[in-house]
Motif scaffolding. Structure first.
Motif, short mmCIF file in Angstrom:
data_model
loop_
_atom_site.label_atom_id
_atom_site.label_comp_id
_atom_site.label_asym_id
_atom_site.label_seq_id
_atom_site.Cartn_x
_atom_site.Cartn_y
_atom_site.Cartn_z
N PHE A 42 0.82 -1.21 0.00
CA PHE A 42 0.00 0.00 0.00
C PHE A 42 0.86 1.26 0.00
N ALA A 43 1.86 1.32 0.87
CA ALA A 43 2.67 2.54 0.99
C ALA A 43 3.65 2.69 -0.17
N GLY A 44 4.15 1.57 -0.68
CA GLY A 44 5.14 1.63 -1.75
C GLY A 44 4.57 1.91 -3.11
N GLY A 45 3.27 1.66 -3.27
CA GLY A 45 2.65 1.92 -4.56
C GLY A 45 3.24 1.11 -5.70
N GLY A 46 3.84 -0.04 -5.38
CA GLY A 46 4.43 -0.88 -6.41
C GLY A 46 5.79 -0.42 -6.89
N ARG A 47 6.33 0.66 -6.30
CA ARG A 47 7.63 1.18 -6.75
C ARG A 47 8.79 0.55 -6.01
N TYR A 48 8.53 -0.02 -4.86
CA TYR A 48 9.59 -0.63 -4.06
C TYR A 48 9.27 -2.10 -3.86
N VAL A 49 10.23 -2.95 -4.21
CA VAL A 49 10.07 -4.39 -3.97
C VAL A 49 10.99 -4.77 -2.82
N THR A 50 10.51 -5.65 -1.98
CA THR A 50 11.31 -6.18 -0.87
C THR A 50 11.38 -7.69 -1.00
N LEU A 51 12.16 -8.30 -0.16
CA LEU A 51 12.25 -9.76 -0.18
C LEU A 51 10.90 -10.40 0.09
N THR A 52 10.09 -9.76 0.93
CA THR A 52 8.78 -10.32 1.26
C THR A 52 7.83 -10.25 0.08
N THR A 53 7.73 -9.10 -0.57
CA THR A 53 6.82 -8.99 -1.71
C THR A 53 7.26 -9.90 -2.85
N GLU A 54 8.56 -10.02 -3.06
CA GLU A 54 9.05 -10.92 -4.11
C GLU A 54 8.77 -12.37 -3.76
N ALA A 55 8.95 -12.73 -2.49
CA ALA A 55 8.72 -14.12 -2.08
C ALA A 55 7.26 -14.51 -2.27
N VAL A 56 6.34 -13.61 -1.90
CA VAL A 56 4.91 -13.91 -2.07
C VAL A 56 4.56 -14.05 -3.54
N SER A 57 5.09 -13.15 -4.37
CA SER A 57 4.80 -13.23 -5.80
C SER A 57 5.33 -14.53 -6.41
N LEU A 58 6.54 -14.91 -6.02
CA LEU A 58 7.15 -16.11 -6.60
C LEU A 58 6.53 -17.39 -6.06
N ALA A 59 5.94 -17.34 -4.85
CA ALA A 59 5.34 -18.54 -4.27
C ALA A 59 4.17 -19.03 -5.09
N ALA A 60 3.52 -18.12 -5.82
CA ALA A 60 2.38 -18.52 -6.65
C ALA A 60 2.82 -19.15 -7.96
N GLY A 61 4.12 -19.06 -8.31
CA GLY A 61 4.61 -19.63 -9.55
C GLY A 61 5.01 -21.08 -9.39
N ALA A 62 5.51 -21.62 -10.46
CA ALA A 62 5.89 -23.04 -10.46
C ALA A 62 7.36 -23.26 -10.14
N ASN A 63 8.15 -22.20 -10.08
CA ASN A 63 9.59 -22.34 -9.86
C ASN A 63 9.89 -22.30 -8.37
N ARG A 64 9.98 -23.46 -7.76
CA ARG A 64 10.24 -23.51 -6.33
C ARG A 64 11.66 -23.08 -5.99
N ARG A 65 12.57 -23.21 -6.94
CA ARG A 65 13.95 -22.86 -6.67
C ARG A 65 14.10 -21.36 -6.41
N VAL A 66 13.51 -20.54 -7.27
CA VAL A 66 13.61 -19.10 -7.12
C VAL A 66 12.84 -18.65 -5.88
N ALA A 67 11.67 -19.24 -5.65
CA ALA A 67 10.91 -18.91 -4.44
C ALA A 67 11.70 -19.27 -3.20
N GLY A 68 12.42 -20.40 -3.24
CA GLY A 68 13.24 -20.80 -2.11
C GLY A 68 14.38 -19.83 -1.85
N VAL A 69 14.95 -19.26 -2.91
CA VAL A 69 16.04 -18.29 -2.76
C VAL A 69 15.56 -17.08 -1.98
N PHE A 70 14.44 -16.48 -2.41
CA PHE A 70 13.96 -15.26 -1.76
C PHE A 70 13.42 -15.55 -0.37
N ALA A 71 12.73 -16.68 -0.19
CA ALA A 71 12.22 -17.01 1.13
C ALA A 71 13.35 -17.28 2.12
#
Length: 560
Positions: free
Chosen positions: A499-528
């Motif tokens: 909400f506060a970042g307006g999509g302009r700032y990505v963090t490890l948490t926002t990236e991890a949540v986005s990647l968790a919905a994908g099929a690549n567990r390896r990349v999701a595991g890296v960020f998590a």
């Protein structure tokens, strides 16, 4: 300046929450001039109640939220009451800090790796003795009943309640109460429930309410573990807030207001249940019956608590293995080939998200620590007694569902020309960091022996010099530990960053949540895994820096 610290803290702390609630409630009733809402209307509520999946979303929210809170509390009380004198109790105490440092999203991703149809647990029994040559068609993640979400919440919230219970045991002199009851012939469990539990429960009431509010309105864990058709209510609100059709903002605001009402009703109902149980149990507490030893309960609660902690540890281990897996076919228990390719390919993304996470977390934790130290120092100098109302105010952002006021806070940021800025992110994170910093530091600060201060003053030192040369060195360990807790809380923030970042700032948490919905567990595991490691490093530094500085000062090493 110290006298102004409490007022400044409350202004920075509570103003966004109040403005956020108003900014959410007004659009819920049609008032949103920027979108043409100039008059009172119930259209948003009518559209909300006409949504066909609302009933299922409500059921899923209530079942997962209330059940996980009850199970976490019951597990903590049962374990402490029956295992307080066992080795398993001390072992769990040592595991608490690492588990608390792991953010919710990392736990959710790691747990999904474990319990998925192709996860580690299924691989351990495949193809023998289960006979599963392919992953079974069983909804273990995102199941329609929300059991995976409930389990994930218990794994994360049980350690928090256990830590709060340990602090309450220390404050209420539980050992003395228990010793007196045991000398009168009461069994260990009966003695603990009759003498210790009534004393510590008021101390952990607010943490329980905070856990209940979070469990009823969690978004990040629900995006990973909860069903999607329909999702829990909080995820539904987020989906409508992000809808390209701007008219859905009115429906989203109505649903966010409903979420607030559900949390308030749940906390009120829990409080009424507390009063009812207290009245019904009063005669049992005073009837003089000694009860048994409760020895049969100890193995059960030890096993249950160990299983919960084991799931948390295995979640972290699973993420680490997936992050270096190059080829890991079902039903192999371990990868047939390992590689750092996933880490190398994500180098730029890791650097960007990691720097944002680090800068926001350090700034929010540092500001919160400075404000808390200033408030506590003013309290000691002005001889102001600690106020229970202040604790309730500090818990306000934790008791109010995030989705219920962050939209209004975003509207406030737009009016102040702060939307999508780094400053807005730090300010929003500060709302959730400051309560944990205060709660973790206040006891150590208040319990510092006043004779040290009086001795320094008698030697002619000014109050400022006493603070910098006496208090700060003696309290360096708890201050750094509180700052590490605040940093860990900041790292875990998902909705405030969106909400506060307006999509302009990505963090490890926002990236991890986005990647968790994908099929690549390896990349999701890296960020998590990175998201889990960053707070752990902060805790290691908080413990190691004082140990290094005071390696020749035995007395200072002993101050906690």
């Amino acid at each position: 300046m110290l006298r102004a610290a409490p007022g400044l803290t409350m202004l920075l702390f509570l103003a966004p929450v109040g403005a956020g609630l108003i900014g959410t409630w007004l659009p819920a009733f049609g008032i949103f001039p920027a979108l043409g809402g100039d008059e009172f209307s119930l259209a948003g509520w009518r559209e909300l109640f006409a949504y066909p999946g609302l009933g299922s979303a409500l059921r899923l929210t209530l079942v997962s939220g209330i059940l996980s809170t009850f199970l976490s509390l019951a597990l903590v009380i049962g374990f402490v009451a029956s295992c307080g004198e066992r080795k398993s109790f001390q072992a769990l105490r040592r595991l608490i800090a690492p588990l608390l440092a792991v953010p919710h999203v990392a736990v959710a991703i790691g747990l999904a790796f474990l319990i998925a149809p192709s996860g580690w647990f299924v691989r351990l029994v495949s193809p023998w003795p289960s006979g599963w040559d392919t992953p079974p068609d069983i909804a273990t993640v995102q199941d329609p009943y929300g059991l995976a979400l409930t389990l994930g919440l218990v794994v994360k919230e049980m350690p928090f309640l256990f830590l709060m219970t340990l602090a309450a045991l220390h404050q209420t002199h539980a050992d003395r109460r228990l010793a007196i009851a045991r000398s009168l012939g009461y069994g260990p469990v009966t003695a603990w429930i009759k003498t210790v539990l009534p004393a510590i429960y008021p101390q952990i009431r607010l943490p329980i309410y905070a856990v209940l509010a979070f469990s009823l309105s969690v978004v990040d864990m629900a995006l990973i573990l909860a069903p999607t058709t329909p999702p829990p209510l909080a995820v539904l609100v987020l989906r409508w807030f992000n809808d390209p059709d701007l008219s859905m903002r009115f429906v989203a605001a109505a649903c966010a207001s409903l979420q607030f009402g559900i949390v308030a009703a749940a906390i009120g109902s829990w409080r009424l249940l507390e009063i009812l149980v207290a009245k019904l149990a009063r005669s049992w507490l005073t009837d003089g019956r000694r009860g048994g030893s409760g020895s049969a309960l100890a193995p059960v609660f030890s096993l249950a608590a160990g299983a919960i902690c084991g799931l948390g540890a295995l979640s972290i281990l699973g993420m680490a293995v997936w992050s270096i897996a190059r080829r890991w076919r079902y039903p192999d228990v371990l990868p047939s080939a390992v590689s750092l390719d996933s880490w190398m390919r994500q180098g730029s993304s890791i650097l960007n998200a990691g720097l944002n996470t680090l800068s926001i977390g350090l700034a929010a934790a540092a500001i919160a620590t400075i404000l808390v130290v200033a408030c506590l120092e003013n309290e000691r100098r002005q001889r102001v007694p600690s106020n229970g109302r202040a604790i309730w105010l500090l818990y306000a952002p934790l008791l109010v569902p995030q989705i219920g006021f962050l939209f209004g806070t975003q509207v406030l940021a737009v009016h102040l020309n702060l939307d999508g800025t780094w400053l807005a992110l730090v300010w929003t994170h500060l709302l959730f960091v400051l309560p944990y910093v205060f709660l973790s530091l206040s006891d150590s600060y208040r319990n510092l022996d006043e004779r040290y201060v009086r001795s320094a003053l008698c030697l002619g030192a000014s109050p400022g010099r006493v603070f910098w040369r006496v208090k700060l060195p003696m309290l360096l360990r708890p201050i750094l530990y509180a700052m590490a807790i605040g940093f860990a809380v900041s790292v875990a923030q998902y909705l405030p960053t969106l909400f506060a970042g307006g999509g302009r700032y990505v963090t490890l948490t926002t990236e991890a949540v986005s990647l968790a919905a994908g099929a690549n567990r390896r990349v999701a595991g890296v960020f998590a895994l990175l998201q889990a490691l960053m707070p752990m490093i902060a805790f290691v530094l908080a413990i190691g820096i004082p140990a290094l500085l005071y390696r020749h000062r035995r007395g200072l090493r002993g101050i906690a």
